[in-house]
Design a protein around this motif. Structure first.
Motif: not given
Length: 384
Positions: A262-270
């Protein structure tokens, strides 16, 4: 909760620590409140080489160059709910910098308005306020710095939280280009000690924290921590899944596509650097993985973090492995070259799926091997 997130939860993909009631989320997840500007340098028509009383009470024109006043700053930030944002532009107007601190307060006048900041992130080369944290404010007629030989405020022609003396000088002399000017330290931490970004503009503002009732619900899809799982794998392995979800693992490109289509996701990288000296993070507000028919192409945008953007040129690239080369290079297979699977680009800015036990090009690194890593974790979550 969306149907997509229920599906992922049922499949066991989500770290799901706490349910947030709709009424709680409504009350606590609003965007941060109004910004209050307390310093601006833009026109150069206000002298900032001022007395203690001027800095305590404020001076200048709030529609132009001005200083709000230390006493008002103390009163506004004496709780535990304020953040700081600094916007800057180089003297030649070619570069724009910003720095944010998630925690910001100014102490009482009895402690000379000590600065308290933490939680830095931004695109400025260096966290220049870390040196000034827990320092008292100094002016030309009130010396509270660490130098016994002279007064930093007089030497640098400003008022600031000086130590011995400074790694920033945003209240310096607008018309000078040496250490007395307006600048923010540049260069690499512990190196280039005299490197400065000379500025022609700065604006400092505070605002209330953006509050959350609980950590967002996220899905970890990559982890490198123990080094006991090889990531130099085949296309089928990367398309499906490998490793141990309690340790080092890769969720699988097909699952990632289904989760993010979809168009509703975010990404986080630690990330953690070798030697565990630096803890780093990068976030992308928009994150999506294309279908297998397009070789699981990566789409990311909206970067923020305390490191440079390591996926800058990977966006819109197809995934490559040692047995499925989609990097667009006829002269080299980047997956074999770097011993991993990744969305290879022509500038080679990251390699989080590289060889855990190697350094250099084949190891795990971020942005042109500037940051050599021992650990990484990638996770996706629903965007607010």
């Amino acid at each position: 909760m969306s149907l997509k997130m229920w599906l992922v939860l049922l499949l066991g993909f989500v770290n799901y620590p706490l349910e947030i009631r709709a009424e709680d989320k409504k009350n606590t997840c609003a965007a941060h409140e109004k910004l209050t500007v307390f310093q601006r340098r833009k026109y150069g028509n206000v002298d900032f080489f001022r007395s203690w009383d001027d800095y305590v009470n404020g001076f200048g024109n709030r529609d132009g160059d001005f200083w709000l006043g230390l006493e008002e700053l103390h009163q506004a930030t004496k709780g535990d709910d304020m953040s700081l944002e600094i916007s800057m532009m180089s003297k030649d107007e070619k570069e724009h910098f910003w720095a944010k601190y998630s925690n910001f307060s100014i102490g009482h006048g009895s402690e000379n308005y000590t600065l308290h900041v933490s939680g830095y992130y931004g695109n400025a080369t260096y966290n220049a306020l870390v040196y000034h944290n827990n320092r008292q404010f100094s002016t030309k007629d009130e010396d509270h710095d660490d130098r016994s030989s002279d007064n930093c405020a007089s030497r640098l022609e400003g008022g600031w939280w000086y130590g011995n003396c400074s790694t920033s000088n945003l209240n310096g002399n607008f018309n000078k280009t040496d250490e007395k000017g307006i600048w923010w330290r540049g260069g690499v931490p512990d190196q280039d000690l005299r490197s400065r970004h000379l500025l022609g503009y700065s604006e400092m503002k505070f605002y209330k924290h953006k509050r959350y009732a609980a950590q967002q619900k996220w899905t970890v899809f990559q982890r490198r921590k123990y080094g006991n799982v090889s990531f130099y794998r085949s296309w089928d392995d990367y398309a499906n899944e490998f490793g141990d979800r309690d340790g080092d693992f890769w969720l699988g490109l097909e699952a990632l596509h289904l989760l993010t289509n979809g168009d509703d996701m975010s990404l986080e990288i630690n990330m953690v650097s070798k030697g565990e000296k630096d803890h780093l993070w990068a976030k992308y507000r928009y994150f999506r993985i294309g279908p297998g028919s397009d070789n699981y192409r990566l789409y990311v945008s909206g970067f923020s973090g305390n490191v440079r953007d390591g996926l800058l040129y990977s966006s819109n690239r197809q995934f490559s492995t040692k047995d499925a080369d989609h990097d667009g290079r006829s002269w080299v297979d980047c997956a074999s070259r770097y011993e991993g699977g990744w969305w290879c680009d022509f500038s080679d800015r990251s390699n989080l799926n590289g060889n855990f036990n190697k350094t250099g090009a084949k190891g795990i690194w971020w942005v042109h091997r500037d940051v050599v890593l021992c650990c990484s974790e990638m996770k996706v979550y629903e965007r607010d």
